[in-house]
Design a protein around this motif. Structure first.
Motif, PDB file in Angstrom:
ATOM      1  N   GLU A 171       0.316  -1.048   0.418  1.00 44.62           N
ATOM      2  CA  GLU A 171       0.050  -0.097   0.186  1.00 44.62           C
ATOM      3  C   GLU A 171       1.328   0.936  -0.473  1.00 44.62           C
ATOM      4  O   GLU A 171       1.683   1.801   0.759  1.00 44.62           O
ATOM      5  N   GLY A 172       0.449   2.051  -1.093  1.00 46.04           N
ATOM      6  CA  GLY A 172       1.464   3.550  -1.049  1.00 46.04           C
ATOM      7  C   GLY A 172       0.903   4.177  -0.454  1.00 46.04           C
ATOM      8  O   GLY A 172      -0.306   4.603   0.809  1.00 46.04           O
ATOM      9  N   LEU A 173       1.737   5.630  -0.847  1.00 48.49           N
ATOM     10  CA  LEU A 173       0.649   6.571   0.221  1.00 48.49           C
ATOM     11  C   LEU A 173      -0.392   7.083  -0.585  1.00 48.49           C
ATOM     12  O   LEU A 173      -1.357   7.384   0.507  1.00 48.49           O
ATOM     13  N   VAL A 174      -0.731   6.206  -2.319  1.00 52.97           N
ATOM     14  CA  VAL A 174      -1.659   6.864  -2.017  1.00 52.97           C
ATOM     15  C   VAL A 174      -1.986   5.506  -2.760  1.00 52.97           C
ATOM     16  O   VAL A 174      -1.741   5.045  -3.841  1.00 52.97           O
ATOM     17  N   HIS A 175      -3.459   5.360  -3.621  1.00 50.80           N
ATOM     18  CA  HIS A 175      -4.012   4.124  -4.282  1.00 50.80           C
ATOM     19  C   HIS A 175      -5.164   4.567  -4.939  1.00 50.80           C
ATOM     20  O   HIS A 175      -6.024   5.211  -4.540  1.00 50.80           O
ATOM     21  N   LYS A 183     -11.015   6.161  -8.666  1.00 54.20           N
ATOM     22  CA  LYS A 183     -10.785   7.039  -8.045  1.00 54.20           C
ATOM     23  C   LYS A 183      -8.980   7.013  -7.269  1.00 54.20           C
ATOM     24  O   LYS A 183      -9.312   5.979  -6.231  1.00 54.20           O
ATOM     25  N   VAL A 184      -8.512   8.937  -6.967  1.00 59.15           N
ATOM     26  CA  VAL A 184      -6.935   8.630  -5.669  1.00 59.15           C
ATOM     27  C   VAL A 184      -7.632   8.140  -4.871  1.00 59.15           C
ATOM     28  O   VAL A 184      -8.076   9.721  -4.456  1.00 59.15           O
ATOM     29  N   VAL A 185      -7.491   8.007  -3.424  1.00 56.93           N
ATOM     30  CA  VAL A 185      -7.660   7.793  -2.272  1.00 56.93           C
ATOM     31  C   VAL A 185      -6.901   7.602  -1.557  1.00 56.93           C
ATOM     32  O   VAL A 185      -5.251   7.458  -2.343  1.00 56.93           O
ATOM     33  N   PRO A 186      -6.752   8.032  -0.217  1.00 57.05           N
ATOM     34  CA  PRO A 186      -5.307   8.167   0.540  1.00 57.05           C
ATOM     35  C   PRO A 186      -5.431   6.446   0.598  1.00 57.05           C
ATOM     36  O   PRO A 186      -6.264   6.023   0.957  1.00 57.05           O
TER      37      PRO A 186
END
Lengths: 613, 326, 320
Positions: free
Chosen positions: A106-110, A115-118
């Protein structure tokens, strides 16, 4: 600075990987403009993504979302097909590397539901080219170690460090499309890896410094493998070894971890017991697919919850009401195209001829009849119709009469006097290429030869000039880096290079190849000589048009950008045929599958959104 | 044993018709044959005359289309293989090609013992003793016991075949062209062997050959066959010295004989058989031989001559008396 | 016999050497190199560091004698093969080739051998059945079905088998590689087409032997038909059948490639295909060598079995 960027793009000779994931090398043009609401100035993590922002896409059936309604305990098994994957080191570039990004790490966002989510970052602040991410404090690796800013720094440094990939015969997952401060000098060995613009301010605050502001930064992060944290207690800087294919030794931080792994056969995922949130599935089974595997049969036999339709299976599925209900059409961003190959014969240097070739192709018929709907007409290699519907109207249209007229004007009435056109294609039996061959022969009266080559030979011949006396086109698979048509124009600087290079005349191209293949030349000299050659031979029209487009982007001049796209399509240096559309069968008890459209295989964009009841 | 001594084998009016894609083929037509214990009967004729078919029927490898086969008075014509098994040890077969007749994967010893195994005669040791004895009897050195058939010469192979045939103490051995494929000198050795064995073991032989000299040498009685029928039969000496059927005459005329000074008599071209025999698929009306017969007349085309007694022989010719008078 | 085996092994060594040489030249003849192809398909060229390819080239040049005269490069491979130290491949520089082969080869060989054994187990009884009832409807029927088997390619048969055993009966998995059940359809798909030619061969051979005098002799001596077939004719008829197993095995090892792709089986097919497509020279050399070695050893074994079954060859020292 400018020189450096130019050199970088030199490495991108061409994107020869036919129809694999869209990874065109990307250089960001200087864009300090800050007008995109999607990715800028967001304190919270609710960034809407460009991936789903523009919807000209009526064919995509919405898959019911159930994100946020996960069961208390992981339940059920989800099994699906994957196409590739050889290593799970996030620092290594691998066609299967995106499986890390959809829930093993799991990166900073995914991405989630398009949609890009935290992700591990709960919030972020953009300050020009500086990004500050606040990390959640309860995130843990699969061995129980905490996920800290330090882990992210190590992960990104490993990806940029050229030593990591030495001895792996692989490339770095950091493709250079995100301009983190000093990345290029580090890759070229001029600076040390700790000078990279990625810092841990405190254990739970990460700062990333870019060379210039980038509207697509979060989008690019969300599909990247290089942004993944690695456990500093387990992973070292500067090496990638075969522990990355051993499930017992891979330490990851996503909702799932690898349980069993038989590379090229199948792998099993299980919940990461230390994941901070709920995990939806008890087991995930991923099976490697080959073109020979009859996914439909496997699906019907309930051995897989998902299958990708082959074109020849479409009629069978359409005749079966159960299967029809289980079928979802997912657009991808990858296009099947032909592009002009260099030749000493200048016939294809004539724009009228190229336009005639484009107009003689009935893309709709190919999409419907040859592909059975597993493709939609493509008009531009990087802008798909689902990103921008108007794209289908601004380029050359299917018009046989006009095509014939253009051939006549070019001095080839009814194809008379036109040299043999050779189509270089990987594989002996490419139905689409054969259809194009037939259309060109019938509609234009020219002689077209199908040259199907084994993959290695195809790749080798890709850059070579056509046989003397013939002209030639070569098949290619291309795709954009981001799913926003305006962004593709500035994010695809190499396409500028591509276009200019395709447009080089045969002699200049041969001179370039001579320089490039000269084993006695040092790399630096090679780069310099090549850039001099390009400066002297690149079409001024193309260079000027790109400069104007960059200007229009800065001013957010939509009309100017559309004008550029239209011009580019009318140069007809490339012949886009279709954009891949996947017919994905899903069992009715599978919920939450949202396709990752930037990838050819359209896997689910976040495995933890999927539930199986 | 019945009160009246039965002939060992008695074939009466046997007929064999094969169905072929070209129609019915009458290979053997109404033949009577009696084999007495200790005697040697010869069957002679051109190839295709039905000699081997008679032999195969006698061995019950083929079932006759009609007629009967009696062995020691018992009619075995319709018997199944299973029922025939005990009878079969009575009759043994020696064929033309010993190499094909021997079991290629068994040693000489095993080959000889195989019939005993089939009939469950004796224990392994007894069988071996008997096999070794037979081997000696047929004149093969004991080292040959463990040899494989392909390691022997043709003559030796045929000796092994004979030894194998004798292993079950048969009453009758059918020798179907048994020496035809062998060298002349070897032929003589085998024939001598056969005669010795006959005397020693009181065997009867049905001797099939196209070689008249061999028949003359070994047979007490002979039957001459033409197109599936017996045209003449009788004591060998009588038939050979005074043939009553034009076909027999022609056959005998075709045999070169030696002159006292070591030369060979000239054959009289005109007396040789001309042309091929008629096809057995399409046998002419009346006498089948008439197309090649110098005596042929009107009657021969209309009336088929039946076998009848003329002097010392049985003969199927309308003009036997005429020929006898020559 | 021993002399024969030694001589055959001698020939084998010469043939293998020749083959490695031919493979080497063909391989070098194919356009492109691992470097260019890998650059194209691994995204190396887009990775942005231009010096990469030079570094890698340098490293490989030393390891694999690239750029040296051909005999040096060839010797590099040959030495590896002779010392049974295969080194590492281009594609997986961290994994010894041996460990790749140890995983993949037994799978392919297992499938090929089980297919042949199954093929024989089916063909021999069918051949006997047909030969014993020759020229009856039972014979024609058996031969018709075996011909049908031959004319259907393995991959189509595989789809049919999946439909029957997986979709309809739900007995067997349609793909994958987990347990013994996964063996069944691939092995059947390879074995059934083989039974066509094998059972015909068996039938012809039996009929030929049944027509020989020794077979008639058995009957004449009071033996039963069973005696004829099982004690004498079968053994002699098997000899020609055994001679075609060698070529079948060679074909089979190739035939498994398609089936391996269809069922996602991690055998030699995938390994070799990838090696050839990406010009992974060390892996191409070693896997070709291994394939040939197995085929040759199998052929030798077949010939030895042939000799054991046929005394004519056993005793005469197998001169031909």
């Amino acid at each position: 600075m400018k020189r450096n960027k130019f050199l970088t793009t030199l490495a991108a000779i061409s994107l020869g990987a036919a129809l694999l994931a869209g990874c065109s090398g990307n250089n960001n043009a200087d864009s300090k403009e800050n007008g995109n609401a999607a990715a800028s100035n967001t304190e919270s993590g609710n960034a809407a993504s460009a991936n789903n922002a523009s919807s000209g896409d009526a064919t995509n059936k919405e898959v019911e979302s159930n994100a946020g309604t996960l069961p208390d305990k992981p339940t059920g098994t989800f099994s699906f097909f994957i196409n590739s994957g050889a290593t799970w080191d996030p620092a290594i570039w691998d066609w299967g590397g995106h499986h890390n990004a959809i829930g093993i790490f799991e990166g900073l966002v995914h991405y989630s539901q398009g949609k890009v989510v935290p992700g591990t970052a709960t919030s972020w602040k953009e300050d020009g080219a500086k990004w500050k991410f606040t990390l959640r404090q309860d995130a843990k690796f699969s061995n129980g170690d905490p996920v800290t800013a330090e882990a992210f720094v190590l992960g990104i440094q490993r990806a940029v460090d050229p030593n990591t990939v030495k001895g792996t015969s692989k490339a770095s997952s950091f493709l250079g499309d995100t301009h983190i401060v000093n990345y290029l000098d580090i890759q070229n060995g001029l600076k040390k890896v700790d000078e990279l613009g990625v810092k841990a301010i405190d254990p739970y605050t990460l700062e990333i410094d870019l060379q210039e502001p980038d509207k697509s930064f979060l989008d690019k992060l969300a599909i990247s493998n290089w942004q993944m944290p690695v456990d500093p207690k387990v992973v070292k800087l500067g090496v990638s070894d075969d522990t990355w294919t051993d499930p017992a030794k891979i330490v990851s931080n996503g909702p799932y971890m690898i349980d069993k792994l038989n590379v090229k056969t199948d792998m099993w995922l299980k919940p990461n017991p230390y994941y901070y949130g709920k995990v939806s599935l008890e087991k995930i089974h991923m099976t490697w697919s080959t073109p020979e595997i009859k996914q439909l049969l496997v699906f019907q036999n309930n051995e897989s919850d998902m299958a990708t339709l082959a074109a020849e299976d479409v009629p069978a599925v359409k005749g079966d009401s159960t299967l029809t209900n289980e079928l979802n059409w997912f657009d991808t961003s990858i296009s099947y195209t032909f592009q002009v190959r260099h030749s000493e014969n200048p016939a294809l240097q004539n724009e009228k001829v190229r336009q005639a070739l484009t107009m003689a192709i009935d893309k709709q018929a190919i999409a419907d009849k040859v592909l059975g709907g597993t493709g939609t007409p493509s008009y531009d290699g990087s802008i798909t119709t689902w990103m921008a519907d108007w794209i289908k109207n601004v380029g050359p249209q299917y018009d046989v009469a006009k095509a014939k007229e253009l051939m006549k004007e070019a001095g080839y009435p009814d194809g008379k006097g036109f040299p043999t056109l050779v189509m270089l294609v990987p594989g002996a039996d490419d139905k689409v290429a054969q259809a194009v061959q037939q259309l060109w022969q019938q509609n234009l009266g020219i002689n077209v030869k199908y040259d199907g080559e084994e993959w290695g030979a195809y790749v080798t011949k890709f850059d070579e000039s056509a046989d003397p006396g013939t002209v030639s086109v070569v098949q290619n698979g291309v795709g954009p880096a981001v799913a926003n048509w305006k962004e593709t124009i500035v994010q695809t600087d190499p396409l500028h290079m591509e276009l200019a290079k395709i447009a080089l005349d045969g002699k200049a191209w041969e001179n370039y190849r001579k320089i490039w293949n000269d084993s006695k030349l040092e790399q630096g000299d090679k780069n310099k000589q090549a850039s001099d050659l390009f400066a002297a031979n690149f079409s001024k029209d193309i260079t000027d048009r790109y400069a104007k487009a960059a200007d229009a982007y800065k001013k957010d001049d939509e009309a100017g950008l559309k004008d550029f796209v239209s011009w580019r399509m009318n140069t007809a240096w490339t012949f886009p045929i279709y954009t891949v559309r996947n017919g994905i069968l899903l069992k009715p008890n599978v919920k939450g599958y949202f396709p990752m459209r930037m990838w050819l295989s359209t896997p689910p964009d976040w495995l933890n959104d999927i539930t199986v009841s | 044993m019945s009160a009246i001594p039965q002939p060992l084998i008695e074939l009466s009016q046997i007929r064999k018709v094969f169905r072929t894609s070209h129609g019915a083929l009458t290979a053997v037509d109404s033949i009577d044959l009696i084999v007495e214990r200790g005697s040697t009967i010869g069957l002679v004729g051109e190839s295709g005359s039905g000699k081997s078919t008679v032999a195969r029927m006698l061995l019950r490898l083929l079932t006759p289309t009609s007629g009967s086969i009696r062995i020691l008075g018992e009619d075995v014509t319709g018997w199944s293989d299973k029922k025939l098994k005990p009878v079969r040890s009575m009759l043994q077969w020696v064929s033309q090609h010993p190499a094909a007749a021997l079991f290629p994967n068994l040693t000489v010893g095993q080959n000889i013992m195989e019939p005993m195994r089939i009939h469950g005669i004796g224990m392994a040791q007894e069988r071996q003793r008997k096999a070794r004895g037979l081997l000696a009897k047929v004149g093969i050195p004991q080292e040959g016991f463990h040899a494989f058939p392909h390691e022997l010469s043709g003559g030796q192979q045929q000796r092994v075949v004979i030894a194998r045939a004798l292993s079950v103490d048969p009453g009758c051995v059918v020798l179907d062209e048994a020496v035809s494929s062998l060298d002349v000198s070897v032929q003589a050795q085998i024939l001598n062997l056969l005669q010795d064995l006959q005397e020693e073991m009181n065997l009867s032989y049905l001797f099939i050959s196209h070689n008249l000299a061999v028949i003359r040498l070994v047979c007490d009685e002979v039957a001459v066959m033409f197109l599936g029928r017996v045209v003449e039969s009788g004591k060998t000496r009588e038939v050979f010295d005074h043939p009553l059927h034009p076909y027999t005459k022609k056959l005998l005329a075709a045999v070169p004989s030696f002159t006292p000074d070591g030369g060979v008599t000239q054959l009289d071209e005109s007396s040789l058989l001309q042309g091929d025999p008629p096809s057995p698929l399409n046998i002419p009306s009346g006498c089948a031989f008439r197309s090649r017969c110098p005596y042929a007349r009107e009657r021969c085309a209309q009336e088929r001559p039946l076998l009848r007694r003329v002097g010392t022989q049985d003969v199927a010719c309308h003009f036997a008396e005429e020929i006898a008078a020559e | 016999m021993l002399v024969y085996v030694i001589r055959r092994v001698g020939y084998m060594i010469v043939a293998l050497l020749a083959l490695t040489l031919i493979t080497f030249f063909l391989m070098k003849q194919a356009p492109g190199s691992f470097l260019t192809i890998n650059i194209m398909q691994s995204g190396l060229q887009t990775s942005g560091h231009s010096s990469y390819s030079m570094d890698v080239l340098q490293e490989w040049s030393e390891r694999y004698h690239i750029g040296e005269p051909w005999y040096m490069e060839y010797w590099g491979y040959l030495k590896g093969i002779l010392t049974w130290d295969f080194g590492t491949s281009f594609q997986y520089p961290n994994t010894p080739i041996m460990s790749l082969l140890v995983k993949a080869f037994p799978i392919s060989l297992g499938i090929a051998l089980s297919s042949i054994i199954l093929g024989l187990l089916i063909s021999i009884p069918v051949g006997i059945f047909a030969a014993m009832r020759r020229n009856t409807w039972a014979d024609s029927g058996a031969m018709f079905f075996s011909m049908l088997g031959t004319s259907i390619p393995a991959y189509i048969l595989a789809v049919f088998l999946i439909m029957v055993f997986s979709l309809y009966l739900h007995w067997l998995p349609s793909m994958g590689w987990r347990d013994l059940k996964n063996y069944v359809i691939p092995v059947l798909a390879l074995a059934l087409p083989m039974t066509g030619s094998m059972s015909r061969y068996m039938r012809t051979s039996l009929v030929e032997n049944l027509n020989k005098d020794y077979a008639t002799t058995v009957i004449a001596k009071g033996g039963s038909k069973r005696d004829v077939i099982y004690r004498h004719v079968l053994r002699n008829s098997l000899i020609p059948l055994i001679t075609i197993i060698g070529p079948h095995l060679a074909g089979m090892l190739m035939g498994t490639v398609m089936i391996e792709f269809m069922f996602g089986i991690p055998g030699m097919g995938q390994l070799f295909n990838n090696a050839a497509g990406s010009r992974d020279y060390p892996l191409i050399m070693v896997s070709t060598f291994l394939y040939t070695l197995v085929i040759m050893v199998m052929n030798l074994l077949v010939d030895i079995i042939y000799g054991l079954l046929d005394p004519r060859i056993r005793r005469s020292g197998m001169s031909d």
